[in-house]
Design a protein around this motif. Structure first.
Motif, PDB file in Angstrom:
ATOM      1  N   ASP A  65       0.836  -1.215   0.065  1.00  0.00           N
ATOM      2  CA  ASP A  65       0.115  -0.016   0.028  1.00  0.00           C
ATOM      3  C   ASP A  65       0.604   0.956  -0.033  1.00  0.00           C
ATOM      4  OD1 ASP A  65       0.840  -0.604   2.283  1.00  0.00           O
ATOM      5  OD2 ASP A  65      -1.059  -0.052   3.519  1.00  0.00           O
ATOM      6  N   SER A  66       1.872   1.398   0.614  1.00  0.00           N
ATOM      7  CA  SER A  66       2.884   2.418   0.761  1.00  0.00           C
ATOM      8  C   SER A  66       3.284   2.678  -0.739  1.00  0.00           C
ATOM      9  CB  SER A  66       4.042   2.429   1.454  1.00  0.00           C
ATOM     10  OG  SER A  66       3.394   2.351   3.136  1.00  0.00           O
ATOM     11  N   VAL A  67       3.738   1.878  -1.439  1.00  0.00           N
ATOM     12  CA  VAL A  67       4.452   2.091  -2.616  1.00  0.00           C
ATOM     13  C   VAL A  67       3.294   2.466  -3.629  1.00  0.00           C
ATOM     14  CG1 VAL A  67       5.540   0.699  -4.604  1.00  0.00           C
ATOM     15  CG2 VAL A  67       6.035   0.270  -2.216  1.00  0.00           C
ATOM     16  N   THR A  68       2.185   1.812  -3.413  1.00  0.00           N
ATOM     17  CA  THR A  68       1.157   2.358  -4.357  1.00  0.00           C
ATOM     18  C   THR A  68       0.689   3.870  -3.955  1.00  0.00           C
ATOM     19  OG1 THR A  68      -0.069   0.107  -4.396  1.00  0.00           O
ATOM     20  CG2 THR A  68      -1.394   1.713  -4.697  1.00  0.00           C
ATOM     21  N   TYR A  69       0.393   4.138  -2.826  1.00  0.00           N
ATOM     22  CA  TYR A  69       0.304   5.674  -2.684  1.00  0.00           C
ATOM     23  C   TYR A  69       1.345   6.709  -3.275  1.00  0.00           C
ATOM     24  CZ  TYR A  69      -1.341   9.536   0.264  1.00  0.00           C
ATOM     25  OH  TYR A  69      -1.676  10.820   0.491  1.00  0.00           O
ATOM     26  N   ALA A  70       2.535   6.108  -2.660  1.00  0.00           N
ATOM     27  CA  ALA A  70       3.702   6.863  -3.248  1.00  0.00           C
ATOM     28  C   ALA A  70       3.711   7.012  -4.858  1.00  0.00           C
ATOM     29  CB  ALA A  70       4.984   6.255  -2.942  1.00  0.00           C
ATOM     30  N   ALA A  71       3.319   6.059  -5.340  1.00  0.00           N
ATOM     31  CA  ALA A  71       3.253   5.953  -7.148  1.00  0.00           C
ATOM     32  C   ALA A  71       2.266   7.057  -7.417  1.00  0.00           C
ATOM     33  CB  ALA A  71       2.827   4.631  -7.490  1.00  0.00           C
ATOM     34  N   GLU A  72       0.788   6.910  -6.747  1.00  0.00           N
ATOM     35  CA  GLU A  72      -0.028   7.976  -7.107  1.00  0.00           C
ATOM     36  C   GLU A  72       0.070   9.346  -6.889  1.00  0.00           C
ATOM     37  OE1 GLU A  72      -3.050   6.536  -4.423  1.00  0.00           O
ATOM     38  OE2 GLU A  72      -3.758   4.624  -5.665  1.00  0.00           O
ATOM     39  N   HIS A  73       1.472   9.523  -6.307  1.00  0.00           N
ATOM     40  CA  HIS A  73       1.614  11.152  -6.283  1.00  0.00           C
ATOM     41  C   HIS A  73       3.003  11.355  -6.673  1.00  0.00           C
ATOM     42  CE1 HIS A  73      -1.684  12.024  -3.069  1.00  0.00           C
ATOM     43  NE2 HIS A  73      -1.721  10.693  -2.989  1.00  0.00           N
ATOM     44  N   GLY A  74       3.513  10.422  -7.617  1.00  0.00           N
ATOM     45  CA  GLY A  74       4.630  10.837  -8.535  1.00  0.00           C
ATOM     46  C   GLY A  74       5.800  10.355  -8.117  1.00  0.00           C
ATOM     47  N   ILE A  75       6.066   9.612  -7.109  1.00  0.00           N
ATOM     48  CA  ILE A  75       7.500   9.283  -6.795  1.00  0.00           C
ATOM     49  C   ILE A  75       8.007   8.205  -7.634  1.00  0.00           C
ATOM     50  CG2 ILE A  75       8.579   7.798  -5.355  1.00  0.00           C
ATOM     51  CD1 ILE A  75       8.135  10.399  -4.111  1.00  0.00           C
ATOM     52  N   LYS A  76       9.120   8.156  -8.397  1.00  0.00           N
ATOM     53  CA  LYS A  76       9.630   7.440  -8.947  1.00  0.00           C
ATOM     54  C   LYS A  76      10.987   6.430  -8.741  1.00  0.00           C
ATOM     55  CE  LYS A  76       6.976   8.439 -12.455  1.00  0.00           C
ATOM     56  NZ  LYS A  76       6.179   7.293 -13.159  1.00  0.00           N
ATOM     57  N   ALA A  77      11.378   6.911  -7.563  1.00  0.00           N
ATOM     58  CA  ALA A  77      12.473   5.811  -6.984  1.00  0.00           C
ATOM     59  C   ALA A  77      12.321   5.909  -5.615  1.00  0.00           C
ATOM     60  CB  ALA A  77      13.777   6.618  -7.273  1.00  0.00           C
ATOM     61  N   ILE A  78      12.542   4.620  -5.058  1.00  0.00           N
ATOM     62  CA  ILE A  78      12.393   4.278  -3.419  1.00  0.00           C
ATOM     63  C   ILE A  78      13.521   3.507  -3.329  1.00  0.00           C
ATOM     64  CG2 ILE A  78      10.774   2.839  -2.216  1.00  0.00           C
ATOM     65  CD1 ILE A  78       8.638   3.560  -3.640  1.00  0.00           C
ATOM     66  N   ILE A  79      14.124   3.911  -1.873  1.00  0.00           N
ATOM     67  CA  ILE A  79      14.951   2.810  -1.229  1.00  0.00           C
ATOM     68  C   ILE A  79      14.450   2.553   0.038  1.00  0.00           C
ATOM     69  CG2 ILE A  79      16.039   4.980  -0.192  1.00  0.00           C
ATOM     70  CD1 ILE A  79      18.791   3.509  -0.626  1.00  0.00           C
ATOM     71  N   GLN A  80      14.721   1.112   0.346  1.00  0.00           N
ATOM     72  CA  GLN A  80      14.198   0.502   1.865  1.00  0.00           C
ATOM     73  C   GLN A  80      15.024  -0.694   2.030  1.00  0.00           C
ATOM     74  OE1 GLN A  80      11.392  -2.467   1.850  1.00  0.00           O
ATOM     75  NE2 GLN A  80      10.504  -2.311  -0.085  1.00  0.00           N
ATOM     76  N   PRO A  81      14.976  -1.105   3.048  1.00  0.00           N
ATOM     77  CA  PRO A  81      15.722  -2.454   3.352  1.00  0.00           C
ATOM     78  C   PRO A  81      15.463  -3.694   2.754  1.00  0.00           C
ATOM     79  CG  PRO A  81      15.083  -1.264   5.426  1.00  0.00           C
ATOM     80  CD  PRO A  81      14.151  -0.553   4.336  1.00  0.00           C
ATOM     81  N   GLY A  82      14.049  -3.886   2.551  1.00  0.00           N
ATOM     82  CA  GLY A  82      13.538  -5.147   1.920  1.00  0.00           C
ATOM     83  C   GLY A  82      13.609  -6.149   3.072  1.00  0.00           C
ATOM     84  N   GLY A  83      12.954  -7.248   2.923  1.00  0.00           N
ATOM     85  CA  GLY A  83      13.009  -8.248   3.981  1.00  0.00           C
ATOM     86  C   GLY A  83      11.594  -8.652   4.684  1.00  0.00           C
ATOM     87  N   SER A  84      10.500  -8.048   4.021  1.00  0.00           N
ATOM     88  CA  SER A  84       9.068  -8.628   4.444  1.00  0.00           C
ATOM     89  C   SER A  84       8.820  -9.718   3.549  1.00  0.00           C
ATOM     90  CB  SER A  84       8.227  -7.485   3.912  1.00  0.00           C
ATOM     91  OG  SER A  84       6.956  -7.765   4.089  1.00  0.00           O
ATOM     92  N   ILE A  85       8.001 -10.397   4.326  1.00  0.00           N
ATOM     93  CA  ILE A  85       7.547 -11.664   3.652  1.00  0.00           C
ATOM     94  C   ILE A  85       6.708 -11.290   2.520  1.00  0.00           C
ATOM     95  CG2 ILE A  85       7.460 -13.084   5.771  1.00  0.00           C
ATOM     96  CD1 ILE A  85       4.692 -12.683   6.037  1.00  0.00           C
ATOM     97  N   LYS A  86       6.298  -9.931   2.331  1.00  0.00           N
ATOM     98  CA  LYS A  86       5.400  -9.548   1.285  1.00  0.00           C
ATOM     99  C   LYS A  86       5.982  -8.546   0.079  1.00  0.00           C
ATOM    100  CE  LYS A  86       0.891 -10.201   3.668  1.00  0.00           C
ATOM    101  NZ  LYS A  86      -0.289  -9.535   3.993  1.00  0.00           N
TER     102      LYS A  86
END
Length: 514
Positions: free
Chosen positions: A468-489
């Motif tokens: 959901d966070s990525v979807t919301y960010a995309a809806e508002h024009g974000i084109k690059a994201i950095i995060q740790p990763g490691g979620s089962i999802k």
């Protein structure tokens, strides 16, 4: 029978004057080594330890005061006949005043080139033993470890003929604090020497730096203690040049800002409020870096703290002067800049040695009810070359620069933490929310309100639990994201990014800050 005082000090501050006061109030003085020499050169007659014990100093001075004729005179109770009888039988004369300070262990281990042998040789044994013996018998013995107490004791002896029980008890407590701190330094040195990281006993010692008016709120008492082995790059080591006294909240906020500032080698300014950055700017000059930090959030910076990692020049100072700020910390202030800023009488201006910004203490400690949490500082070295792009789209060179900047910033924001940034400034910050998408919404709302979304990238201190966070960010024009990763999802977030044409980078390192 004359009263006896035993004097053996490494720090001879004020000792000649105090010894003369003892003589005028009827004491004879026992002394050792260098102290005896200093007293006699000043014309103060003394008895040598060997004259009392019948034994010479030996083993390079390691054994001189560890003797029943000394410790019996310190520990013998004057209110117990059995003790008095034992003292009489064995020729032990009571010792009424003890003045001792210890080998300079702290000063020795603070030397850059100290050797193990030198450190060990500066562990005092006889001194702490005499202090503890005298302090235990405070009912009869006055014991001094701090030259600051000489005047009070001399006055009481002169006017009353003896010290009060209250004075002796207070001095005894001070002695045990002193020897406990001394032993804590030794324990810490030896523990580090053998690479023990989680000892069964945690021995810590700090020195009072400042009594504070109050704590977080006016009904809470507070004080500021500095590490007994000071850290150069720290708020405790900063030099205050101007302004009113630091408060509890000032100190915590300044510490948080300094932690952020040490992330940057290029000219940088950090603006901070309530333990979170409200703006971070970097540039070719400190003035331009300040412009970016201010522009990041010109509302929240009001009443905030600024840390700049370069000297403050006149042009930057004139801009800062327009704001209400609590503290400005920098390596230096140009004379004309200081003149401008110091016109505000309450503004705290402080300098600090930024060349030591990578110096860290081994751990950080947080109190909890009934205990203490200890952990390594979050100073892990990361390199973008180790990051993994997990999406179809690769970040551009400019986006990578912005992502690296945002990643440095997000590790210092309270979790759940989201930072939006370009390559030289933060543009939106979401801090301390109970769910991550809430922090995303706050950061984006802030950036949109300031019309700063163009080219912004997003950093998250921990993984996205769902897409959901990525979807919301995309809806508002974000084109690059950095995060740790490691979620089962993780795959949900990756798919949402791919669908929106977002480049996503995994760092495999989490930066929670609670």
């Amino acid at each position: 029978m004359k009263k006896r005082a035993l004097i053996s000090v490494s720090d001879k501050t004020g000792i000649l004057e105090f010894a003369k006061e003892l003589l005028t109030t009827g004491f004879e003085i026992i002394s050792t080594g260098g102290t005896k020499k200093a007293l006699e050169e000043a014309g103060i007659a003394t008895l040598g330890i060997e004259e009392v014990t019948g034994f010479p100093e030996m083993m390079d001075g390691r054994v001189k005061t560890l003797h029943p004729l000394i410790h019996g005179g310190l520990l013998g109770r004057r209110d117990l006949q059995t003790h008095l009888d034992a003292m009489a039988e064995h020729g032990i004369t009571p010792i009424d005043v003890v003045v001792v300070n210890l080998y300079p262990f702290k000063e020795t281990i603070s030397k850059i080139d100290v050797t193990e042998a030198d450190a060990i040789e500066n562990i005092d044994i006889g001194g702490p033993s005499m202090l503890r013996s005298a302090a235990k018998n405070f009912a009869a013995v006055t014991v001094l470890v701090d030259p600051a107490d000489y005047q009070q004791v001399a006055m009481e002896l002169k006017t009353e003929g003896e010290t009060t029980l209250a004075t002796r008890k207070a001095l005894a407590a001070k002695v045990f604090r002193h020897t406990a701190a001394y032993d804590a330094l030794i324990a810490g040195y030896l523990t580090e020497l053998v690479d023990e990281t989680q000892p069964e006993k945690l021995t810590l010692t700090y020195d009072l730096k400042q009594s504070l008016r109050y704590g977080e709120n006016s009904h809470q008492k507070a004080a500021f203690y500095q590490d007994a082995l000071p850290v150069t790059y720290s708020i405790a080591a900063a030099k205050q040049l101007h302004g009113k006294e630091l408060s509890y909240n000032n100190i915590k906020d300044a510490d948080a800002a300094l932690r952020i500032a040490r992330e940057f080698d290029e000219p940088a300014v950090v603006a901070l409020k309530h333990m979170n950055p409200c703006g971070i700017g970097t540039a070719a000059t400190i003035e331009e870096a300040y412009d970016f930090a201010y522009d990041a959030d010109p509302v929240s910076i009001f009443g905030g703290i600024l840390v700049a990692n370069r000297e403050i020049d006149l042009a930057t100072a004139e801009k800062m002067h327009k704001l209400f700020l609590e503290i400005i910390i920098a390596p230096a202030f140009a004379p004309e800049a200081f003149e401008v800023l110091s016109a505000k009488k309450n503004l705290r201006l402080m300098t600090l040695d930024f060349s030591e910004k990578n110096q860290t203490t081994a751990s950080e400690k947080v109190s909890v009810l009934g205990g203490l949490l200890v952990q390594d500082q979050d100073v892990i070295k990361e390199t973008p070359q180790a990051w993994q792009v997990v999406t179809k789209r690769q970040p551009t060179a400019e986006e990578l620069t912005a992502l690296a900047f945002a990643w440095k910033a997000v590790k210092h924001v309270k979790s759940n933490a989201i930072v939006l940034a370009n390559h030289h400034q933060t543009v939106g910050i979401g801090a301390g929310q109970m769910n991550r998408v809430g922090s995303v919404k706050i950061a984006i709302q802030q950036a949109e309100a300031a019309d700063k979304m163009a080219g912004a990238v997003l950093a998250s201190d921990a993984f996205f639990p769902m897409g959901d966070s990525v979807t919301y960010a995309a809806e508002h024009g974000i084109k690059a994201i950095i995060q740790p990763g490691g979620s089962i999802k993780d795959q949900q977030s990756i798919e949402a990014a791919d669908e929106a044409g977002i480049a996503m980078v995994f760092t495999d390192v989490r930066h929670f800050r609670h």
